[in-house]
Design an enzyme around this catalytic site. Structure first.
Site, PDB file in Angstrom:
ATOM      1  N   LYS A  39      14.839  27.860  -4.843  1.00  0.00           N
ATOM      2  CA  LYS A  39      15.307  29.151  -5.368  1.00  0.00           C
ATOM      3  C   LYS A  39      16.788  29.351  -5.065  1.00  0.00           C
ATOM      4  CE  LYS A  39      13.696  31.563  -1.221  1.00  0.00           C
ATOM      5  NZ  LYS A  39      12.531  32.241  -0.618  1.00  0.00           N
ATOM      6  N   ARG A 133       5.157  42.757   1.144  1.00  0.00           N
ATOM      7  CA  ARG A 133       6.193  42.578   0.120  1.00  0.00           C
ATOM      8  C   ARG A 133       5.558  42.344  -1.233  1.00  0.00           C
ATOM      9  NH1 ARG A 133      10.732  37.746   0.451  1.00  0.00           N
ATOM     10  NH2 ARG A 133       8.892  36.420   0.194  1.00  0.00           N
ATOM     11  N   HIS A 161       2.756  34.573   2.870  1.00  0.00           N
ATOM     12  CA  HIS A 161       4.061  34.229   3.431  1.00  0.00           C
ATOM     13  C   HIS A 161       4.122  34.661   4.892  1.00  0.00           C
ATOM     14  CE1 HIS A 161       8.098  32.872   3.221  1.00  0.00           C
ATOM     15  NE2 HIS A 161       8.678  34.050   3.194  1.00  0.00           N
ATOM     16  N   ARG A 214       5.769  25.088   1.809  1.00  0.00           N
ATOM     17  CA  ARG A 214       6.926  25.500   0.996  1.00  0.00           C
ATOM     18  C   ARG A 214       8.169  25.507   1.878  1.00  0.00           C
ATOM     19  NH1 ARG A 214       3.136  29.753   0.513  1.00  0.00           N
ATOM     20  NH2 ARG A 214       4.642  31.031   1.655  1.00  0.00           N
ATOM     21  N   TYR A 255      46.774  41.706   4.036  1.00  0.00           N
ATOM     22  CA  TYR A 255      46.455  43.078   3.626  1.00  0.00           C
ATOM     23  C   TYR A 255      46.401  43.994   4.838  1.00  0.00           C
ATOM     24  CZ  TYR A 255      45.238  41.824  -1.173  1.00  0.00           C
ATOM     25  OH  TYR A 255      45.280  41.405  -2.470  1.00  0.00           O
ATOM     26  N   CYS A 303      40.950  37.341   1.859  1.00  0.00           N
ATOM     27  CA  CYS A 303      41.168  37.874   0.519  1.00  0.00           C
ATOM     28  C   CYS A 303      40.105  37.301  -0.425  1.00  0.00           C
ATOM     29  CB  CYS A 303      42.553  37.521   0.013  1.00  0.00           C
ATOM     30  SG  CYS A 303      43.875  37.891   1.171  1.00  0.00           S
ATOM     31  N   ASP A 305      40.381  35.161  -2.972  1.00  0.00           N
ATOM     32  CA  ASP A 305      40.468  33.750  -3.339  1.00  0.00           C
ATOM     33  C   ASP A 305      41.213  32.899  -2.325  1.00  0.00           C
ATOM     34  OD1 ASP A 305      39.554  34.643  -6.011  1.00  0.00           O
ATOM     35  OD2 ASP A 305      41.552  35.543  -6.024  1.00  0.00           O
TER      36      ASP A 305
HETATM   37  C1  LIG Z   1      11.975  31.545   0.418  1.00  0.00           C
HETATM   38  C2  LIG Z   1      10.528  31.339   0.603  1.00  0.00           C
HETATM   39  C3  LIG Z   1      10.051  30.182   1.247  1.00  0.00           C
HETATM   40  C4  LIG Z   1      10.943  29.204   1.934  1.00  0.00           C
HETATM   41  O1  LIG Z   1      11.351  29.705   3.192  1.00  0.00           O
HETATM   42  P1  LIG Z   1      12.157  28.789   4.217  1.00  0.00           P
HETATM   43  O2  LIG Z   1      12.183  29.583   5.453  1.00  0.00           O
HETATM   44  O3  LIG Z   1      13.511  28.577   3.650  1.00  0.00           O
HETATM   45  O4  LIG Z   1      11.411  27.520   4.337  1.00  0.00           O
HETATM   46  C5  LIG Z   1       8.686  29.980   1.261  1.00  0.00           C
HETATM   47  N1  LIG Z   1       7.832  30.860   0.695  1.00  0.00           N
HETATM   48  C6  LIG Z   1       8.256  31.984   0.095  1.00  0.00           C
HETATM   49  C7  LIG Z   1       7.263  32.923  -0.503  1.00  0.00           C
HETATM   50  C8  LIG Z   1       9.615  32.270   0.042  1.00  0.00           C
HETATM   51  O5  LIG Z   1      10.024  33.401  -0.540  1.00  0.00           O
END
Ligand SMILES: *Cc1c(COP(=O)(O)O)cnc(C)c1O
Length: 374
Positions: A39, A133, A161, A214, A255, A303, A305
């Site tokens: 992602k 969530r 999660h 994941r 700045y 800044c 850039d």
């Molecule tokens: C982003 C995410 C992950 C990955 O998390 P990491 O800590 O980067 O491994 C896994 N599952 C879900 C639902 C996420 O949103």
């Protein structure tokens, strides 16, 4: 673009990615496959080249955040499962169906709306075990069951999660998740792919099991703060010093004239700024870069850039020198944890905000230091 011509750039070490992939794969519980999380453009690394490399290593399932991200990977040649972790708005359901994405069902009402479209949609059910969530609550068996009994929407798996780094709470999340899966099984619903591990889970409580782990951050080379876990950062962020000028004691710069020279000071122009994703909170010496193996603090306010580095204490610092914001310079190293900590954030945020203006250069396997633009 070669790196000699770039003002500021990202270097990607895909061999480090490979080594992380195999290290993490060795930690998987039985029956579990590694599901790289790509992602936000693979946390700022650039999703497609990483996805293709991981596919070559044997990865067959990936996560993204949105249907557009999934479609881009599919069209770029990614063949395996592409699970969209977020809720997908209805206007994107045809795109998801065309690209054979796996969607996430955020709750029963959404499942019904998705089902009503009559598209051949495939999805995993989000189960809420404490994060609050996304997902129906783990205890809401009837609602979970009803979502699984949709006609057009095919539920092929379920996930939750882990939302803390507290092992006891993770175990409780695991218990709630597996109890929900078992309750569905008792009602005749077999979820082929239940999964719950993220990077933290894989590193710290792999015994929670599941069909996929994941992994995002760990694959990019980062465990928790202060943990090594034998992982190697994939990304380096660099820029090249521009002109170096000398300020007399008492002179100011930048700045708001927020930098004031307390001694004769050498300031180097660094052509990278907050529009590239460098947090402005690193201003006034809270962060800096490595030049010639030593740390040089930012002078004054960053800044959009460009910014100024105080190189007074770096003998010989000169225009054209490489400044390392994330990575290694001689004996010194500044990783994304260090820079993120200085900015008051975490590597996930720092990396994922690195801008599209930075060219991403891949370090190839063999040809010493030669770079290719992606
Ligand atoms: C982003 C995410 C992950 C990955 O998390 P990491 O800590 O980067 O491994 C896994 N599952 C879900 C639902 C996420 O949103």
């Amino acid at each position: 673009m070669e790196r000699e011509k770039a003002r500021a750039w990202i270097e990607l070490d895909l061999e480090a990615l490979e080594r992380n992939f195999f290290r993490l794969r060795a930690l998987l519980p039985p029956g579990c496959a590694l599901m790289p999380v790509l992602k936000a453009d693979a946390y700022g690394h650039g999703a497609l080249p990483l996805a293709l490399r991981l596919q070559r290593l044997g990865a067959r399932a990936f996560c993204v955040a949105t249907a557009e991200e999934g479609a881009a990977l599919r069209q770029g040649g990614v063949r395996g499962e592409l699970l969209v972790l977020g809720a997908t708005q209805e206007s994107l359901l045809p795109l998801a169906a065309e690209n054979r994405l796996l969607l996430t069902v955020p709750d029963l009402d959404a499942a019904r709306r998705m089902d009503a479209r009559g598209l051949p949609l495939r999805a995993h059910l989000a189960i809420d075990t404490g994060m609050r969530r996304i997902g129906e609550r783990a205890e809401a068996t009837e609602r979970l069951e009803a979502a699984c009994r949709c006609k057009n929407l095919r539920i092929e798996g379920a996930f939750t999660h882990l939302c803390t780094e507290d092992r006891a709470f993770s175990r409780r999340q695991g218990e709630r998740f597996w109890a929900a899966v078992a309750a569905l099984r008792a009602r005749g619903i077999l979820l082929a792919k239940p999964h719950l591990l993220n990077s933290y889970g894989l590193l710290h409580c792999p015994e929670l099991g599941g069909a996929y782990a994941r992994a995002g951050l760990a694959l990019y080379g980062y465990a928790g703060e202060g943990e090594a876990a034998g992982l190697e950062p994939v990304l380096a962020l660099k820029a090249r010093l521009g002109p170096v000028r000398t300020l007399q004691r008492g002179e100011s710069a930048g700045y708001g004239l927020r930098f004031q020279a307390r001694r004769e000071t050498r300031l180097a122009l660094l052509p990278i700024g907050y529009a590239d994703g460098l947090p402005r909170s690193l201003s006034e010496g809270r962060g800096g870069a490595l030049v010639r193996g030593r740390f040089a603090p930012f002078a004054g306010l960053l800044c959009m850039d460009q910014c100024l580095l105080d190189v007074t204490d770096i003998p010989g610092a000169a225009p054209g020198d490489e400044a390392v914001l994330i990575g290694v310079s001689g004996p010194a190293r500044q990783d994304a944890w260090a820079l993120a900590r200085a900015a008051g954030t975490i590597p996930n945020e720092l990396l994922s905000r690195l801008g599209p203006r930075l060219p991403r250069l891949i370090l190839p396997a063999s040809c010493g230091g030669e770079k290719r633009m992606v």
